[in-house]
Design a protein around this motif. Structure first.
Motif, short mmCIF file in Angstrom:
data_model
loop_
_atom_site.label_atom_id
_atom_site.label_comp_id
_atom_site.label_asym_id
_atom_site.label_seq_id
_atom_site.Cartn_x
_atom_site.Cartn_y
_atom_site.Cartn_z
N PHE A 138 13.74 -12.28 24.14
CA PHE A 138 12.61 -11.71 23.42
C PHE A 138 12.41 -12.48 22.13
CE2 PHE A 138 16.40 -9.18 22.54
CZ PHE A 138 16.45 -9.13 21.15
N LEU A 139 11.25 -12.29 21.52
CA LEU A 139 10.88 -13.03 20.32
C LEU A 139 10.88 -12.11 19.11
CD1 LEU A 139 9.79 -15.64 18.98
CD2 LEU A 139 7.47 -14.81 19.52
N ARG A 140 11.53 -12.56 18.03
CA ARG A 140 11.49 -11.86 16.76
C ARG A 140 10.65 -12.69 15.78
NH1 ARG A 140 17.68 -10.27 15.38
NH2 ARG A 140 16.63 -9.74 13.42
N SER A 141 9.58 -12.08 15.24
CA SER A 141 8.68 -12.77 14.31
C SER A 141 8.68 -12.01 12.98
CB SER A 141 7.25 -12.82 14.88
OG SER A 141 7.25 -13.41 16.16
N ARG A 142 9.01 -12.71 11.90
CA ARG A 142 9.14 -12.06 10.60
C ARG A 142 8.31 -12.75 9.53
NH1 ARG A 142 14.63 -12.61 7.36
NH2 ARG A 142 13.52 -14.52 6.74
N ALA A 143 7.64 -11.94 8.71
CA ALA A 143 6.93 -12.43 7.52
C ALA A 143 7.58 -11.78 6.30
CB ALA A 143 5.45 -12.07 7.58
N LYS A 144 7.80 -12.57 5.25
CA LYS A 144 8.49 -12.07 4.06
C LYS A 144 7.82 -12.59 2.80
CE LYS A 144 13.08 -12.08 1.84
NZ LYS A 144 14.49 -12.54 1.96
N ALA A 145 7.66 -11.71 1.82
CA ALA A 145 7.12 -12.07 0.51
C ALA A 145 8.13 -11.65 -0.56
CB ALA A 145 5.78 -11.41 0.26
N ALA A 146 8.52 -12.59 -1.41
CA ALA A 146 9.50 -12.31 -2.46
C ALA A 146 8.96 -12.80 -3.81
CB ALA A 146 10.83 -13.00 -2.15
N TYR A 147 9.39 -12.13 -4.88
CA TYR A 147 8.93 -12.50 -6.22
C TYR A 147 10.16 -12.69 -7.12
CZ TYR A 147 6.14 -12.64 -10.46
OH TYR A 147 5.53 -13.05 -11.65
N ASP A 148 10.32 -13.90 -7.65
CA ASP A 148 11.47 -14.22 -8.49
C ASP A 148 11.23 -13.78 -9.94
OD1 ASP A 148 12.87 -15.49 -6.40
OD2 ASP A 148 11.74 -17.33 -6.72
N ILE A 149 12.10 -12.91 -10.44
CA ILE A 149 12.08 -12.56 -11.86
C ILE A 149 13.24 -13.31 -12.50
CG2 ILE A 149 12.05 -10.67 -13.53
CD1 ILE A 149 11.30 -8.79 -11.25
N ASP A 150 12.98 -14.53 -12.91
CA ASP A 150 14.04 -15.43 -13.34
C ASP A 150 14.81 -14.92 -14.54
OD1 ASP A 150 13.31 -17.22 -11.33
OD2 ASP A 150 11.85 -18.24 -12.60
N SER A 151 14.14 -14.19 -15.43
CA SER A 151 14.79 -13.77 -16.67
C SER A 151 15.96 -12.83 -16.43
CB SER A 151 13.76 -13.10 -17.59
OG SER A 151 13.20 -11.95 -16.96
N ILE A 152 15.94 -12.08 -15.33
CA ILE A 152 17.04 -11.16 -15.01
C ILE A 152 17.66 -11.47 -13.65
CG2 ILE A 152 16.26 -9.28 -16.49
CD1 ILE A 152 15.02 -7.97 -14.02
N ARG A 153 17.33 -12.63 -13.08
CA ARG A 153 17.91 -13.11 -11.81
C ARG A 153 17.74 -12.10 -10.67
NH1 ARG A 153 23.74 -15.42 -13.63
NH2 ARG A 153 23.87 -13.35 -14.56
N LEU A 154 16.62 -11.41 -10.66
CA LEU A 154 16.33 -10.39 -9.65
C LEU A 154 15.13 -10.83 -8.81
CD1 LEU A 154 17.42 -7.53 -8.89
CD2 LEU A 154 15.50 -6.60 -10.19
N THR A 155 15.22 -10.65 -7.49
CA THR A 155 14.15 -11.04 -6.58
C THR A 155 13.80 -9.89 -5.66
OG1 THR A 155 14.99 -13.32 -6.59
CG2 THR A 155 13.38 -12.76 -4.89
N PRO A 156 12.82 -9.05 -6.03
CA PRO A 156 12.35 -8.01 -5.10
C PRO A 156 11.55 -8.63 -3.97
CG PRO A 156 11.07 -7.96 -7.12
CD PRO A 156 12.14 -8.98 -7.32
N TYR A 157 11.52 -7.96 -2.81
CA TYR A 157 10.80 -8.51 -1.66
C TYR A 157 10.38 -7.41 -0.70
CZ TYR A 157 15.21 -7.83 0.85
OH TYR A 157 16.35 -7.27 1.41
N VAL A 158 9.41 -7.75 0.14
CA VAL A 158 9.01 -6.92 1.28
C VAL A 158 8.97 -7.82 2.50
CG1 VAL A 158 7.69 -5.23 -0.06
CG2 VAL A 158 6.55 -7.28 0.81
N ALA A 159 9.23 -7.24 3.68
CA ALA A 159 9.21 -8.03 4.91
C ALA A 159 8.92 -7.12 6.09
CB ALA A 159 10.54 -8.75 5.11
N SER A 160 8.35 -7.70 7.13
CA SER A 160 8.12 -7.00 8.40
C SER A 160 8.54 -7.92 9.54
CB SER A 160 6.66 -6.58 8.57
OG SER A 160 6.33 -5.52 7.70
N GLU A 161 9.20 -7.34 10.53
CA GLU A 161 9.66 -8.11 11.68
C GLU A 161 9.29 -7.39 12.97
OE1 GLU A 161 13.61 -10.62 12.98
OE2 GLU A 161 13.91 -8.73 11.89
#
Length: 215
Positions: A138-161
């Motif tokens: 079977f095929l797994r297809s994923r899209a992901k968007a992440a945003y780098d907050i460099d000042s606090i080394r944190l990267t929140p993200y959303v994704a769907s697969e």
């Protein structure tokens, strides 16, 4: 230190929010709830080649019972900055069966738009169940968007697969954040909503993943 303390407070708040939302949603609509815990060790072989191994434990039935435990070695090749090729194999011990999988994949990375990172992964997956001797692709297809907050080394993200075979199998929706401790380690906290075909219930997951890079 002030920035580190702020980041850790936000990470702690995210952890509590993820756990609370999973329990509340599961209790509200009679869905299931589980916790996924992952440890990954990676190492760079050359500028374009790397390898690693991952171990994961998943629970179900409101996190009271084992869903599965797995070990997954992998090797990666990145010929260009916008593309990465992976080959991995999972050895899975489920609550009711044993499985072996082969996971070749290709990922594409959209050039940076400020601090925003967009990526797409396509993973044709071979799954063999030991007890029955049956195998499926079977095929797994994923899209992901992440945003780098460099000042606090944190990267929140959303994704769907999306998992598709002869027909749609299931979909996973992720919301999470990764915190980098530095060059060699990071922790990822996420909430996952699992929609499965043919089920009258679905599953909420709270996940924690730690990654350590040896070089």
């Amino acid at each position: 230190m002030a920035k580190f303390a702020t980041a850790m407070k936000k990470l702690l708040l995210l952890t509590v929010t993820i756990l609370a939302s999973g329990f509340c949603l599961s209790a509200q609509d009679k869905d299931d709830f589980g916790i996924w815990k992952t440890i990954t060790i990676t190492g760079r072989i050359s500028p374009k080649w790397s390898a690693g191994i991952c171990a994961e434990h998943r629970s179900k039935d409101m996190s009271r019972n084992l869903d599965c435990a797995l070990v997954m070695p992998n090797v990666s090749y990145r010929p260009w900055s916008f593309m990465k090729l992976d080959l991995a194999s999972e050895f899975v011990m489920c609550s009711d069966c044993k499985q072996w999988t082969l996971r070749p994949s290709v990922s594409f990375y959209v050039p940076h738009t400020g601090n925003l990172d967009l990526s797409f992964r396509f993973l044709p997956m071979y799954e063999h169940t030991v007890e029955t001797g049956t195998s499926i692709w079977f095929l797994r297809s994923r899209a992901k968007a992440a945003y780098d907050i460099d000042s606090i080394r944190l990267t929140p993200y959303v994704a769907s697969e999306i998992f598709t075979g002869a027909q749609w199998k299931k979909t996973r929706h992720y919301v999470g954040a990764e915190y980098s401790f530095g060059k060699h380690s990071a922790i990822d906290l996420y909430s996952l909503y699992y929609i499965m075909a043919g089920k009258t219930w679905q599953r909420h997951v709270a996940g924690i993943a730690y990654t350590f890079s040896i070089n």
